[in-house]
Scaffold this motif. Sequence first.
Motif, PDB file in Angstrom:
ATOM      1  N   THR A   1       0.849  -1.191   0.000  1.00  0.00           N
ATOM      2  CA  THR A   1       0.000   0.000   0.000  1.00  0.00           C
ATOM      3  C   THR A   1       0.880   1.234   0.000  1.00  0.00           C
ATOM      4  O   THR A   1       1.836   1.327   0.758  1.00  0.00           O
ATOM      5  CB  THR A   1      -0.886   0.019   1.260  1.00  0.00           C
ATOM      6  N   ALA A   2       0.540   2.179  -0.855  1.00  0.00           N
ATOM      7  CA  ALA A   2       1.216   3.477  -0.869  1.00  0.00           C
ATOM      8  C   ALA A   2       0.197   4.533  -0.476  1.00  0.00           C
ATOM      9  O   ALA A   2      -0.872   4.621  -1.074  1.00  0.00           O
ATOM     10  CB  ALA A   2       1.790   3.789  -2.241  1.00  0.00           C
ATOM     11  N   SER A   3       0.526   5.303   0.547  1.00  0.00           N
ATOM     12  CA  SER A   3      -0.309   6.449   0.934  1.00  0.00           C
ATOM     13  C   SER A   3       0.389   7.699   0.430  1.00  0.00           C
ATOM     14  O   SER A   3       1.433   8.092   0.950  1.00  0.00           O
ATOM     15  CB  SER A   3      -0.468   6.521   2.450  1.00  0.00           C
ATOM     16  N   HIS A   4      -0.160   8.291  -0.613  1.00  0.00           N
ATOM     17  CA  HIS A   4       0.396   9.512  -1.188  1.00  0.00           C
ATOM     18  C   HIS A   4      -0.267  10.702  -0.515  1.00  0.00           C
ATOM     19  O   HIS A   4      -1.485  10.878  -0.613  1.00  0.00           O
ATOM     20  CB  HIS A   4       0.128   9.570  -2.698  1.00  0.00           C
ATOM     21  N   LEU A   5       0.538  11.524   0.162  1.00  0.00           N
ATOM     22  CA  LEU A   5      -0.009  12.721   0.773  1.00  0.00           C
ATOM     23  C   LEU A   5      -0.325  13.739  -0.314  1.00  0.00           C
ATOM     24  O   LEU A   5       0.460  13.914  -1.255  1.00  0.00           O
ATOM     25  CB  LEU A   5       0.965  13.303   1.792  1.00  0.00           C
ATOM     26  N   THR A   6      -1.475  14.386  -0.184  1.00  0.00           N
ATOM     27  CA  THR A   6      -1.899  15.342  -1.191  1.00  0.00           C
ATOM     28  C   THR A   6      -2.503  16.574  -0.527  1.00  0.00           C
ATOM     29  O   THR A   6      -3.200  16.464   0.473  1.00  0.00           O
ATOM     30  CB  THR A   6      -2.917  14.703  -2.170  1.00  0.00           C
TER      31      THR A   6
ATOM     32  N   LEU B   1      -4.070  10.580   0.512  1.00  0.00           N
ATOM     33  CA  LEU B   1      -4.232  10.995   1.902  1.00  0.00           C
ATOM     34  C   LEU B   1      -4.117  12.508   2.036  1.00  0.00           C
ATOM     35  O   LEU B   1      -3.104  13.092   1.675  1.00  0.00           O
ATOM     36  CB  LEU B   1      -3.157  10.305   2.755  1.00  0.00           C
ATOM     37  N   HIS B   2      -5.183  13.108   2.550  1.00  0.00           N
ATOM     38  CA  HIS B   2      -5.213  14.552   2.780  1.00  0.00           C
ATOM     39  C   HIS B   2      -5.410  14.800   4.271  1.00  0.00           C
ATOM     40  O   HIS B   2      -6.317  14.233   4.888  1.00  0.00           O
ATOM     41  CB  HIS B   2      -6.355  15.186   1.987  1.00  0.00           C
ATOM     42  N   VAL B   3      -4.554  15.624   4.852  1.00  0.00           N
ATOM     43  CA  VAL B   3      -4.676  15.998   6.263  1.00  0.00           C
ATOM     44  C   VAL B   3      -5.191  17.432   6.304  1.00  0.00           C
ATOM     45  O   VAL B   3      -4.560  18.342   5.775  1.00  0.00           O
ATOM     46  CB  VAL B   3      -3.323  15.862   6.997  1.00  0.00           C
ATOM     47  N   HIS B   4      -6.347  17.604   6.919  1.00  0.00           N
ATOM     48  CA  HIS B   4      -7.004  18.910   6.974  1.00  0.00           C
ATOM     49  C   HIS B   4      -7.006  19.421   8.416  1.00  0.00           C
ATOM     50  O   HIS B   4      -7.433  18.709   9.331  1.00  0.00           O
ATOM     51  CB  HIS B   4      -8.445  18.792   6.472  1.00  0.00           C
ATOM     52  N   THR B   5      -6.511  20.630   8.607  1.00  0.00           N
ATOM     53  CA  THR B   5      -6.589  21.278   9.914  1.00  0.00           C
ATOM     54  C   THR B   5      -7.706  22.301   9.865  1.00  0.00           C
ATOM     55  O   THR B   5      -7.683  23.214   9.045  1.00  0.00           O
ATOM     56  CB  THR B   5      -5.251  21.963  10.273  1.00  0.00           C
ATOM     57  N   SER B   6      -8.683  22.137  10.744  1.00  0.00           N
ATOM     58  CA  SER B   6      -9.854  23.019  10.724  1.00  0.00           C
ATOM     59  C   SER B   6      -9.625  24.229  11.615  1.00  0.00           C
ATOM     60  O   SER B   6      -8.662  24.303  12.364  1.00  0.00           O
ATOM     61  CB  SER B   6     -11.099  22.247  11.177  1.00  0.00           C
ATOM     62  N   GLY B   7     -10.538  25.169  11.545  1.00  0.00           N
ATOM     63  CA  GLY B   7     -10.490  26.360  12.381  1.00  0.00           C
ATOM     64  C   GLY B   7     -10.959  26.099  13.801  1.00  0.00           C
ATOM     65  O   GLY B   7     -10.837  26.953  14.670  1.00  0.00           O
ATOM     66  N   MET B   8     -11.486  24.895  14.047  1.00  0.00           N
ATOM     67  CA  MET B   8     -11.916  24.523  15.394  1.00  0.00           C
ATOM     68  C   MET B   8     -10.694  24.086  16.201  1.00  0.00           C
ATOM     69  O   MET B   8      -9.721  23.572  15.639  1.00  0.00           O
ATOM     70  CB  MET B   8     -12.907  23.352  15.347  1.00  0.00           C
TER      71      MET B   8
END
Length: 193
Positions: free
Chosen positions: A47-52, A79-86
């Motif tokens: 498995t390859a997790s490509h960060l995007t 794979l997308h890592v999202h940082t929210s305003g919360m």
Amino acid sequence: GGLPVDPLTPTWRRGGRLVGTRTRKGVVRVDAFVDRLDERTPRVPGTASHLTADPDQVPSSLLVNLRHNNALHEQVGLLHVHTSGMAHVPNSQRAHIEQLSKGFSRVILRYGFRDRVDVPRALREKVFHRKGFDDDDVTYVIGLDDVYATARPGMPLWRERLFAVMNRNSTGVTNLYKLPHERVVEIGRPVDI
């Protein structure tokens, strides 16, 4: 006199926008890529997790890897890592998983700005157990922009050089997301700003 001018913050913001503008050319949408993917493309185990940065676009790391190796992993996670305003995102809302076809999936991990980001832990708890994966089988693929200052319109050359140095010295994604160093592959591409 006024306050001293800080060239770092506007240089970092403007440089980031320039990199984004320069790298948007040739963008491929995930759905179109998966639809056009030839079933005869060789697949290698694992498995390859490509960060995007954009979960709807194929990351450059995947395109460069495919072009140079003419193969894909059996399972490919975008794979997308999202940082929210919360400040905090509840653990129950940490992961959104979308199964695509041909061994592809899209995973969005959400964190609040005060949450401790631990990508392998979130994947173990929220994703891998669903698929029966061993997380030792995962390769994390990171696309790096190797920024070069040029005479192209954008910023004064001294600011472009400053941005290039800042970019090279910025905190790496591997440490920021707590990725296991021994399973990270970085694929670079030159970007002229």
